[in-house]
Design a protein around this motif. Structure first.
Motif, short mmCIF file in Angstrom:
data_model
loop_
_atom_site.label_atom_id
_atom_site.label_comp_id
_atom_site.label_asym_id
_atom_site.label_seq_id
_atom_site.Cartn_x
_atom_site.Cartn_y
_atom_site.Cartn_z
N GLY A 226 0.80 -1.22 0.00
CA GLY A 226 0.00 0.00 0.00
C GLY A 226 0.83 1.27 0.00
O GLY A 226 2.03 1.27 -0.32
N CYS A 227 0.18 2.37 0.37
CA CYS A 227 0.77 3.70 0.20
C CYS A 227 2.02 3.92 1.05
O CYS A 227 3.00 4.50 0.58
CB CYS A 227 -0.27 4.77 0.51
SG CYS A 227 -1.60 4.80 -0.70
N MET A 228 1.99 3.47 2.31
CA MET A 228 3.18 3.68 3.15
C MET A 228 4.36 2.88 2.62
O MET A 228 5.51 3.33 2.65
CB MET A 228 2.87 3.27 4.60
CG MET A 228 3.90 3.72 5.59
SD MET A 228 3.66 2.89 7.17
CE MET A 228 4.51 1.35 6.88
N ALA A 229 4.08 1.69 2.10
CA ALA A 229 5.15 0.86 1.52
C ALA A 229 5.73 1.55 0.29
O ALA A 229 6.94 1.57 0.06
CB ALA A 229 4.61 -0.51 1.16
N GLN A 230 4.83 2.15 -0.52
CA GLN A 230 5.28 2.86 -1.72
C GLN A 230 6.17 4.04 -1.35
O GLN A 230 7.18 4.31 -1.98
CB GLN A 230 4.07 3.35 -2.53
CG GLN A 230 4.39 4.02 -3.84
CD GLN A 230 4.82 3.03 -4.93
OE1 GLN A 230 4.38 1.89 -4.93
NE2 GLN A 230 5.69 3.47 -5.83
N LYS A 231 5.79 4.73 -0.30
CA LYS A 231 6.51 5.94 0.11
C LYS A 231 7.83 5.61 0.81
O LYS A 231 8.86 6.21 0.54
CB LYS A 231 5.61 6.74 1.05
CG LYS A 231 6.25 7.92 1.73
CD LYS A 231 5.20 8.65 2.56
CE LYS A 231 5.77 9.23 3.83
NZ LYS A 231 6.18 8.27 4.83
N ASP A 232 7.80 4.61 1.70
CA ASP A 232 8.99 4.35 2.52
C ASP A 232 9.93 3.30 1.93
O ASP A 232 11.12 3.28 2.26
CB ASP A 232 8.58 3.91 3.94
CG ASP A 232 8.01 5.08 4.75
OD1 ASP A 232 7.98 6.20 4.21
OD2 ASP A 232 7.59 4.86 5.90
N GLY A 233 9.43 2.42 1.08
CA GLY A 233 10.26 1.40 0.44
C GLY A 233 11.11 0.66 1.45
O GLY A 233 10.62 0.16 2.48
N ALA A 234 12.43 0.60 1.16
CA ALA A 234 13.35 -0.19 2.00
C ALA A 234 13.42 0.35 3.43
O ALA A 234 13.84 -0.38 4.35
CB ALA A 234 14.74 -0.19 1.37
N ALA A 235 13.00 1.61 3.64
CA ALA A 235 13.05 2.16 5.00
C ALA A 235 12.12 1.39 5.95
O ALA A 235 12.35 1.38 7.16
CB ALA A 235 12.66 3.64 4.97
N VAL A 236 11.11 0.70 5.40
CA VAL A 236 10.24 -0.12 6.26
C VAL A 236 11.10 -1.22 6.91
O VAL A 236 10.96 -1.51 8.10
CB VAL A 236 9.08 -0.76 5.44
CG1 VAL A 236 8.26 -1.71 6.30
CG2 VAL A 236 8.20 0.31 4.82
#
Ligand code: 5AD
Ligand code: SF4
Length: 456
Positions: free
Chosen positions: A89-99
């Protein structure tokens, strides 16, 4: 989409959804794909071998909720090492590897544009290739979603008619994560509406970040009013709703269409965001308060009794006390039936994140609380005025177990309860409003109140 039933081998999967209706629809697609790949959906993370988070990042608190929940799953994963944790989803798209930096026990990060690759990505993780990060920048295609036929059970079918947004409102991260506007060709929308109707759904809810600019990218161009006409003509279609409308594209033609089509419900969600023109300009909203108000006047005059709701942001950078008072005044004058009121939240990468003159936190909190309180009073007064009137409730569910009540919405999108059991679900019942409990209407079927009136 993969359809190899061997892939999931009956493994259990739990999908947790955060955020807007778009995400709810995306979760239905995830569910359809994973069932197609042989997984079995379960209700709780505790029973699942694969846990999928479909996330939101529109405000910081939405993200913090997801990271908080991910934190809880760390020890859970230590106890059950075979569990696979996928964040999409959106947070994954925005943060990518930072997750992975914040929650290294995550096995897969998949952005919104990697949605359709999820079954294959999960296979790779199962084959020991994790942790994986897939955050393509290229927008995902607008494909026919008729094959993704798993929907939330019930009365309402979510149908996405477009994705992405071109507006770049200064505070908003959505265009950065969801990409530019792409419209689903009308024939695909109609195909989906037909299949929802055939599956027994009584309401179709058309979704897009800004449905009013639907079709601008299609050749030949089909505008949103025309799309509504086509949906209205589908055999057996029940109620039609849509969201979200952008005031700058809210045209007289659309108002006439809402007024003239019998299946289109009389409710419009029209986010105002702020009452001061200088704040609207700095938000890049593309309208003034006067322009907004004249559109609403046109709507109210042509669609009497229309339900009107909005979104407001308190404490946008540079918002002075007198700007804030203009928002107060706008709420008092427009008198919405309901409003979602948010505290401004800085989103990295947005134009507003580069503005100085941040409003102090305690001022944002105070303004937010004041607006909430004001809107609560207005909503109460407005809902009170419905008592005694005739309406129609589409019954959606049993209200509370053993309460003897069922619950649904009126055409103007108020919640209403009436006596009955699950045999009423899916029926549109003519009612009289006989009372109000907080923000819920109490209704009686019309024949019933007619009998009462005759006997009294
Ligand atoms: N801060 C606060 N509210 C926001 N919204 C979008 N971005 C932000 C932000 N950065 C609100 C807007 C929008 C709704 C979906 O969320 O009001 O209409
Ligand atoms: Fe965000 Fe504005 Fe697009 Fe709505 S119209 S999604 S608020 S950028």
């Amino acid at each position: 989409m993969t359809s190899n039933k061997e892939e999931g081998r009956g493994d259990t999967v739990h999908i947790a959804t955060y955020g807007c209706q778009m995400n709810r629809r995306d979760s239905e697609i995830i569910s359809s794909m994973l069932v197609g790949a042989g997984y079995r959906i379960v209700d709780s993370a505790e029973e699942a071998r694969v846990i999928v988070f479909n996330t939101c990042c529109v405000r910081e608190n939405a993200e913090e909720r997801v990271y908080g929940r991910l934190g809880q799953l760390k020890s859970f994963k230590e106890l059950r090492p075979g569990t696979i944790l996928a964040v999409g989803g959106c947070m994954a798209q925005k943060d990518g590897a930072a997750v992975l930096k914040r929650a290294p026990w995550t096995d897969l990060v998949f952005g919104v544009h990697a949605l359709y690759a999820l079954p294959d990505l999960l296979e790779k993780v199962r084959a020991g290739q994790g942790p994986l990060v897939s955050v393509p920048e290229h927008p995902r295609p607008m494909v026919s979603q008729s094959g993704f036929c798993r929907r939330e059970p019930g009365v309402r079918a979510w149908i996405s008619v477009m994705e992405g947004c071109n507006n770049f409102c200064a505070y908003c991260v959505v265009p950065h994560v969801r990409g530019p506007e792409r419209s689903k060709p009308p024939e695909l929308v109609i195909e989906e509406v037909r299949s929802a109707v055939a599956d027994g759904y009584k309401e179709v809810f058309l979704l897009g970040q800004n449905v009013n600019s639907y079709g601008a990218d299609l050749a030949p161009r089909t505008g949103f009013p025309k799309l509504l006409e086509l949906v209205n003509e589908v055999d057996g279609v029940g109620r039609i709703r849509f969201t979200t409308s952008h005031p700058k594209d809210f045209s007289p033609e659309l108002v006439d269409t809402i007024a003239s089509l019998d299946h289109v419900c009389e409710h419009v969600h029209l986010p105002l965001q702020a009452g001061a023109d200088r704040v609207l300009e700095s938000m890049n909203r593309g309208y003034t308060l006067d322009e907004y108000v004249s559109r609403i006047e046109m709507l109210r005059s042509k669609v009497p009794g229309v339900g009107l709701t909005t979104d407001i942001i308190a404490g946008f950078p540079g918002e002075t006390e007198s700007d804030f008072q203009r928002t107060v005044c706008a709420l008092e004058t427009i008198r919405y039936d309901g409003a979602y009121i948010f505290k401004y939240s800085t989103r990295p990468g947005t134009a507003a994140s580069r503005l100085d003159r941040a409003v102090p936190h305690e001022t944002v909190v105070r303004r937010h609380a004041e607006l909430l309180e004001l809107q609560k009073t207005i909503s109460k007064e407005k809902i009170g005025a419905a008592v005694g009137k005739e309406d129609e409730v589409l019954v959606e569910e049993v209200s509370r177990r053993d309460s003897g009540l069922v619950k649904g919405h009126t055409r103007d999108y108020r919640v209403a309860v009436l006596e009955g059991d699950d045999s009423l679900i899916g029926k549109a019942i003519p009612v009289r409003i006989v009372g109000v409990d907080k923000f819920t209407l109490q209704a009686e079927p019309l024949q019933c109140s007619a009998v009462l009136t005759a006997g009294s």
